[in-house]
Structures are given as C-alpha cells and as structure tokens.
Design an enzyme around this catalytic site. Structure first.
Site, short mmCIF file in Angstrom:
data_model
loop_
_atom_site.label_atom_id
_atom_site.label_comp_id
_atom_site.label_asym_id
_atom_site.label_seq_id
_atom_site.Cartn_x
_atom_site.Cartn_y
_atom_site.Cartn_z
CG ASP A 262 -1.84 1.14 1.31
OD1 ASP A 262 -2.70 1.25 0.42
OD2 ASP A 262 -1.72 1.94 2.25
CD GLU B 218 -2.14 2.01 -3.59
OE1 GLU B 218 -3.28 2.27 -4.00
OE2 GLU B 218 -1.77 2.22 -2.41
#
Length: 502
Positions: free
Chosen positions: A180, A209
């Site tokens: 994340d 990400e």
C-alpha cells in the site's frame, strides 16, 4: 447471496462445493473455474477499527489501519479470544488456495500506522519510527494521508519490515506482497526486501502503488515512485495510465475512456498494451512510458478503491443501454488481460461487480451518489460479493474465463523483457488511429488482436497467411480459415491466430 457456513471468515475459503441459487460455482470453486493464478487478499493482519470483542455489532473496515503487523486479524476468525484459532484458520485459507493451484498475495500496509503519538512504535522509541516535519522534527509528516508515515529508511524500521515479510512468507507460506502506498518506501529498502524474498523463493511476487497520499519530507528521488521504476525494476507497479485510458479518469466519474467514447486515449492505450516500456513504434504518450520491464506493469481498470468498472460505465455511459455497456466492459477486460504485463482484476469484476451505496436520510439519488467510490468502511450491502450476478451476467464471466485461458495458452501474451516486446509485438497500420490492432509473432506462432471502440463494424487487415478466429466477442472460437482481412464487431475485441496446418 452465497450460502457459506463461515461467511466473512477466513474459513469461507476452505468451503468447496458451495453454489448460488442457480447452481453456479462460487467461492474458492469460482476462483478455480475462472482460471486465476493468484489471489490478492486485502489486509489480513490485525487492524484497529473493527473491535474483535464486539462482533455482534455491525462494523466494517478494509484493514488499511494497521495495529499488529505480525498477527492475523481476529474478526475473520471463528474465535478472536483464542489466538490459536486465527493462526490456524488463516493457514487453512492459504493451504486451501494452494491445493487449487492458486498462490496467495497479502496486502501489506507498512507505510503508516493507525495510531501516531500513542502507537506501539512511538512508545518503543519516541518519533524514531516516523518521518517528521519542522526545524526540530516536532510534527509528524503525513505522506500517507492517514496522519503519519513510517520512516522506512531508518535501520531498525527497515529491519522490522523485512523481518515481518520474511515471517509471513515462511510461517504462513505467503506467495506475494502488495504494498500500500509503496512510494512512501525508500528505494533502498524496496530493493533489500526483494533480495531477502528472493532468498526464500524468487517466485514470490512483489508489487505496489507507485504514489503517495501526500507530500513526504524524504526527497522524491529516494522514494519508490512510479517514475523512479528503473531503480527497482524487479518490483511491480500499478499501471494507472492504462487504467484511465481504458475507462476514463478515475477521479472524474463522468470522464470517458477508450471503451466509452474517448477518441484521444489510443496513444496512451498503445503504450500500455506494450507493457509501458519504450517501443520502436510509439513516439507519443511519453508520460505513460515508465516501466523498466513489461513485468513491472500491473494492468488493471478496477480495484477496491474508487468506482468499480461497471459503476463507472453506468455513470459515464449512462445514455447507452445495458447491453452496450456490457460490450464496453468486455472490451476493457480484453485490453487488461491481453496486454503485456500482469493483469489484475477485482473479485466480481467478471460478473459486473457493483458497489451500491446507502443514501443518507434526505439525500436525493443522482447519477453518481447511488454508487460508492470510497467504501473502506461501508457495510456488506455495498462491499459484499453478489454471487447471484454470476447467473445474471454469465456471458461476461464466460468471456473473462476465455480471455484468461487464451493468455495462459501462449507466452507471447506475457513477455518478460522490453527487448522481447520490441522484437515480437508489432502495431499494425489502420486508417483510423482509434482502431487499435497488433501482431504477436515468434517461432512460427502468430496472433493478431484487434480493438474496435466504435458502435459499428470496423475492418482490419491480416498479415500474410491463413488465420482462424481464436476468440470472438463472446469468447468463442471459429476454425474457418480467413485471410487478407476481417471485420471486428462494434465495441469488441477479437483475436486471430495463424493456421500452421489446417
């Protein structure tokens, strides 16, 4: 709509033979039937905002509010008061997927913690584990958008993260990790993590990400941003360029993409089809050329965040019929699954997953607010998998399944290096730039893929030789020989394969 004994628990993954009202396979049998190779679980370690001692009270969270990084989340166990239950049941989940030939990826959130000043990290060593602003480091930085950000560049922070990942990979046999807000991790740490995971198993996936949730005090050239990808080429990144070119800008629900009528998306789309690496035929869409190798590109058009693909189409293409929007959805799936890189879909996308929103009292429904775009703490009404939709949209499921089977059937759809992509992927000339077609050819094997974003038939040319229709707009095959040219139906993708011996 799924009749699971352990609905909402780790053990639901262990339940085989579960069907919906129409007799369709659901749960783990559905995953096997679809043909996926990996399942990515959203955060499954212990998180803060669901009270494990009050599970009779309606409460929900995705889990991006970490508390204890090395302990499975108790609310997914049958008995949160017994630590052995959550450990054993999570291991049974992993084992059940492994028995089906499916590897398990764990979503990890090392970029921030739920608590800040009174967090366990801060109590161990005040402010050491966090990045700080101010002349004397008096403010916690907020690159995560959640109140703090972890200082991954510090020795003991880095050691903690590595020890944690090694623990999950060895003790629980986790096969991959999705990070994340990975851009909040410093590049050196990301590369060291990759080295340590390789020592366990080089097949362990690692992706994340390539962006942050806010400004970080660490210099941008030290962070694992997407545009720094060449410095950590063994780690995958979500391809938001192909995502937005397919369906339109994520943060404007009305914005259209290639599949829904945007006639300016073809250049960025071509770059994504080639794995977002430099390609000898592509001189525009430079901002979308970011991958060190095609294997770095995680191609998708729907994830847990934002509107689902189907809800986005229901908003941006609201004037089209449901049948037309289904064509758009299937065209989007073909692009994701047949492009170079790693395709990523959300569970239920293959039967038009929707996230209906509960309106507040007095709130009038409109095109946008009837769907949830930020359902991190929404109830099961919004976030649950509506397994009955598998029957309602069976044609969509069968098409996704056919695409996955086609991709797995030839290495031409999953090339590993930019040199291979440039040698074996060739975009074909069309009079209309928006009619995208390309050829994949190596060692006598040849495929031609065509995308038609228009509402009427379009003609495409074929290379020399005789071909057959390997995949039509319904996912079917037709062995009738074709040469010279072919017609692609409206809003669809088709794949032709050269005939070696007919």
């Amino acid at each position: 709509s799924g009749n699971f004994c352990y609905k909402g628990r780790f053990l639901a993954f262990v339940e085989k033979g579960v069907i919906n009202a129409a007799g369709d396979k659901i749960g783990i049998d559905h995953l096997k039937e679809l043909g996926v190779t990996h399942v990515h679980l959203m955060p499954s370690f212990d998180y803060q905002t669901v009270d494990e001692t009050r599970l009779n009270v309606p409460q929900f969270n995705w889990g991006y509010d970490p508390q204890n990084f090395n302990c499975p989340e108790g609310s997914y166990s049958t008995n949160p008061y017994d630590g052995r239950a959550r450990v054993a049941e999570f291991k049974r989940l992993v084992h059940a997927l492994h028995c089906q030939g499916i590897r398990v990826i764990m979503d990890v959130v090392y970029n921030h913690t739920y608590a800040t000043a009174d967090s366990p990290f801060n109590k161990i060593f005040n402010k050491y584990y966090y990045r700080l602003w101010g002349e004397n480091g008096e403010y916690f930085s907020n690159g995560s958008g959640c109140g703090n950000e972890i200082a991954t560049e510090r020795f003991m922070v880095r050691k903690y993260i590595i020890d944690s990942l090694v623990y999950w990979a060895t003790e629980y046999k986790i096969d991959g990790f999705r990070f994340d807000l990975m851009a909040l991790h410093d590049i050196e740490t990301v590369n060291i993590i990759r080295d340590e995971l390789n020592k366990i198993d080089p097949q362990i996936l690692m992706y994340g990400e390539g962006w942050t949730g806010g400004e970080s005090p660490l210099p941008a050239d030290r962070l694992a941003y997407k545009w720094n990808s060449y410095q950590f080429g063994r780690v995958g990144l979500f391809n938001d360029n192909i995502r937005d070119s397919i369906k339109g800008g994520t943060f404007n629900p009305y914005d259209k993409g290639f599949v829904s009528g945007n006639r300016n998306a073809a250049s960025t789309l071509r770059r994504g089809i080639a794995g977002s690496v430099p390609h000898y035929q592509i001189n525009d869409a430079k901002e979308a050329c970011w991958a060190f190798e095609p294997t770095q590109a995680v191609n998708y058009c729907e994830a847990h965040d934002n509107n689902t693909l189907w809800d986005k189409l229901c908003i941006s293409a609201k004037n089209d019929s449901e049948g037309v929007r289904i064509k758009m959805d299937k065209l989007a799936a073909a692009i994701v699954i047949l492009s170079q890189g790693m395709p990523f879909i959300q569970l239920g996308q293959d039967f038009l997953r929707s996230k209906p929103r509960i309106l507040k009292e007095g709130e009038a429904p409109n095109d946008v607010n009837i769907y949830s775009h930020d359902s991190y703490n929404a109830p099961d009404y919004t976030n649950s998998i509506k397994w009955n939709r598998k029957l309602e949209y069976k044609e969509v499921f069968e098409y996704y399944k056919a695409l996955i089977r086609l991709r797995k059937g030839s290495p031409l759809f999953r090339m590993y290096t930019k040199e291979d992509v440039n040698a074996h992927l060739h975009f074909m000339h069309n009079d209309d730039w928006n009619c995208v077609s390309w050829k994949l050819e190596k060692d006598g094997e040849c495929y031609v893929i065509a995308l038609n974003p228009y509402y009427e038939n379009r003609g495409f040319g074929l290379p020399e030789g005789s071909f057959y229709l390997r995949l039509d707009e319904s996912g079917k095959m037709n062995k009738q020989p074709v040469s010279g040219s072919f017609v692609c139906p409206p809003l669809s993708a088709v794949v032709y394969k050269r005939i070696k011996n007919i």
